[in-house]
Design an enzyme around this catalytic site. Structure first.
Site, short mmCIF file in Angstrom:
data_model
loop_
_atom_site.label_atom_id
_atom_site.label_comp_id
_atom_site.label_asym_id
_atom_site.label_seq_id
_atom_site.Cartn_x
_atom_site.Cartn_y
_atom_site.Cartn_z
CE1 TYR A 163 -38.91 -33.93 3.81
CE2 TYR A 163 -41.32 -33.81 3.83
CZ TYR A 163 -40.14 -34.47 4.14
OH TYR A 163 -40.21 -35.69 4.77
CD GLU A 182 -37.36 -37.44 3.91
OE1 GLU A 182 -36.27 -38.04 4.00
OE2 GLU A 182 -37.91 -36.86 4.87
#
Ligand code: ADP
Ligand code: MG
Length: 392
Positions: free
Chosen positions: A109, A197
Site C-alpha cells: 500500500y 493512493e
C-alpha cells in the site's frame, strides 16, 4: 474532484511511473479490440467508477479467455456498480479498463496526502497492501509507515529508502520506489492534488514495482480558480451526486447526507450548528446547505426545490439569520418555492435578524402551511416532532 483510475494512471505514466499496459473501452467492440491489441493470456477487466472496493463487488475480474473477457467487459458497461464505498444505487459504469493480467508476488500500500494536523504532505506505506488501509490502521498500526515532507526541502531520497527498507524491498526495488515517490511528490505539488493512493502497489514476478490501482483526488479549490484546466476537463459528472452538481450550478453549497430532515441555512457555521441540533432532538439531517450571504429569492426557491428533490426528506427546517441577507427577501423566496413546488412535508421556519418582522408577516399573510419558530432549539424540536407525527 476525483479522477478515474485510467486518468490517474495516465498522469502517473506521464511521469515515468510503472503501470500495467492497458486501454480504456466504452463499448464491447472497443473492449474486444483492446484485448486483441494487448495479446497475452490473461486480461483484467476493471469497471471505471469513482469508488474503491470494486474487486470485492465484482467490478474487477481476471480472465484467461478472450471471449469471456470481452463478454464480461460488455456486461459491465451500462450497469451500475455498488461497492461498500458507494450508496445503494451505486455508480454508473460508462467505461472499463482492459489491462494485462500480471503475476503478482506481493501487494503493498502506498499513498500521498495532506496531513492537516501536521500541515505537511505525508506519505503512508504498508506491506499489508490490497486490504483496507483503515482496517490495517485499526488492527495492526505497527504495519503502517508514515513519512512527512518538509515543504521547502521536498521529498528527499533518504525518505524513499526509509520507506523501501521498511517495506522489505530489495536494493533495486528501493531505487524504484524512491524514484516513484519523487514523481508522486512533483505531481502532487504541480497538479494541486490532495490524494494519490496506490492500493495495491505490486511486486510482479520479475521483481518490479508496478502501480496496479490508482486513485487521484484533485483539490477542488484549484479547479474552481481555473488553475488546473487539463484536470478540470477530466471531470466526469456522471460519477457525482446529481443534486450536488445541480446545487453547484446555482452557487449553493450543498452536500447530500443520509438523514430525513432537509436543512436550508445561511452560513456554513450556522448550517453545522443546525445539523447538530437536529441530531440532539433525535432527527438526522438530509443535507448540508449553505445558501450563502448575498443570496436572492430565486436562489432560495432553487434551494427549496433541490432539498425537495430527495425522496428521503420528510421535513424541512429553514434557519436564516439575516445579517447581510434580509429576512423579508428570504420569506419571498420561501413563499415562491412553496407555491411552485408541491410540498407535502412539514416546513418549520426560523427567521432572525434584518427585517425579521417583515419576513414573518409575509409568511403569516401567505396563507401557507408553514410552522414558525422563534428560536433554533424550538425549531429543531418542532421539525423532528412534526415528522414523527406523520409516521403511521
Ligand atoms: P479495487 O481497489 O477497486 O477493488 P483494484 O484495482 O485494486 O480495485 O483491483 C482489485 C484486485 O484485482 C487487486 O488487488 C488485484 O489483486 C487484482 N488486479 C487488479 N488489476 C490487476 C492486474 N492488472 N493484474 C492482475 N491482478 C489485478
Ligand atoms: Mg484497489
Amino acid at each position: 474532484m476525483n479522477l478515474h483510475e485510467f486518468q490517474a494512471k495516465h498522469l502517473l505514466a506521464e511521469r515515468g511511473v510503472s503501470i500495467p499496459r492497458g486501454y480504456v473501452a466504452r463499448s464491447g467492440a472497443e473492449a474486444r479490440a483492446a484485448i486483441g491489441r494487448l495479446g497475452g493470456d490473461a486480461w483484467v477487466i476493471k469497471a471505471q467508477v469513482h469508488a474503491g472496493g470494486r474487486g470485492k463487488a465484482g467490478g474487477v475480474k481476471v480472465l484467461n479467455n478472450e471471449d469471456e473477457a470481452a463478454d464480461f467487459a460488455d456486461s459491465l458497461l451500462g450497469q451500475r456498480l455498488v461497492t461498500k464505498q458507494t450508496d445503494a444505487a451505486g455508480q454508473p459504469i460508462e467505461a472499463v479498463m482492459i489491462e494485462e493480467g500480471l503475476a503478482i508476488e506481493r501487494e503493498l500500500y502506498l499513498s500521498m496526502l495532506i496531513d492537516r494536523a501536521r500541515q505537511r504532505v505525508v506519505c503512508i506505506a504498508s506491506a499489508a497492501g490490497g486490504m483496507d488501509i483503515e482496517e490495517v490502521a485499526a488492527t495492526a498500526p505497527e504495519q503502517i509507515i508514515t513519512i512527512e515532507v518538509h515543504p521547502s526541502a521536498g521529498l528527499q531520497p533518504y525518505q524513499g529508502r526509509q520507506v523501501g527498507f521498511a517495506l522489505g524491498l530489495d536494493k533495486r526495488q528501493v531505487g524504484e520506489l524512491t524514484a516513484m515517490l519523487q514523481s508522486f511528490y512533483q505531481l502532487f505539488i504541480e497538479r494541486d492534488l490532495s490524494l494519490i493512493e496506490i492500493n495495491p502497489l505490486v511486486v510482479d514476478s520479475a521483481g518490479s514495482l508496478i502501480c496496479l490501482d490508482a486513485k487521484i483526488t484533485v483539490d477542488d479549490n484549484a479547479i474552481e480558480v481555473g488553475k488546473q484546466q487539463q484536470l478540470a476537463a477530466m471531470r466526469d459528472l456522471s460519477q457525482e451526486d446529481a443534486t450536488e452538481v445541480r446545487a453547484a450550478e446555482h452557487q449553493l453549497n450543498y452536500i447530500t447526507l443520509d438523514g430525513n430532515i432537509g436543512c436550508m441555512v445561511n452560513g456554513a457555521g450556522l448550517a453545522m450548528a443546525t445539523m447538530d441540533i437536529i441530531q440532539v432532538y433525535g432527527g438526522a439531517p438530509a443535507n448540508f446547505l449553505d445558501v450563502g450571504g448575498g443570496t436572492s429569492a430565486a436562489k432560495v426557491t432553487e434551494a427549496f426545490k433541490i432539498i425537495l428533490s430527495s425522496p428521503r426528506v420528510e421535513g424541512i427546517l429553514v434557519n436564516i439569520f439575516g445579517g447581510i441577507v434580509r429576512c423579508d427577501m428570504i420569506a419571498e423566496g420561501i413563499i415562491a418555492a412553496v407555491r411552485e413546488v408541491e410540498i407535502n412535508v412539514p416546513v418549520v421556519v426560523r427567521l432572525e435578524g434584518t427585517n425579521v418582522e417583515e419576513g414573518k408577516q409575509l409568511l403569516a399573510d401567505s396563507g401557507l402551511d408553514l410552522i414558525p419558530a422563534a428560536d433554533l432549539a424550538y425549531a429543531a424540536e418542532r421539525v423532528v416532532a412534526a415528522v414523527e407525527q406523520r409516521r403511521p
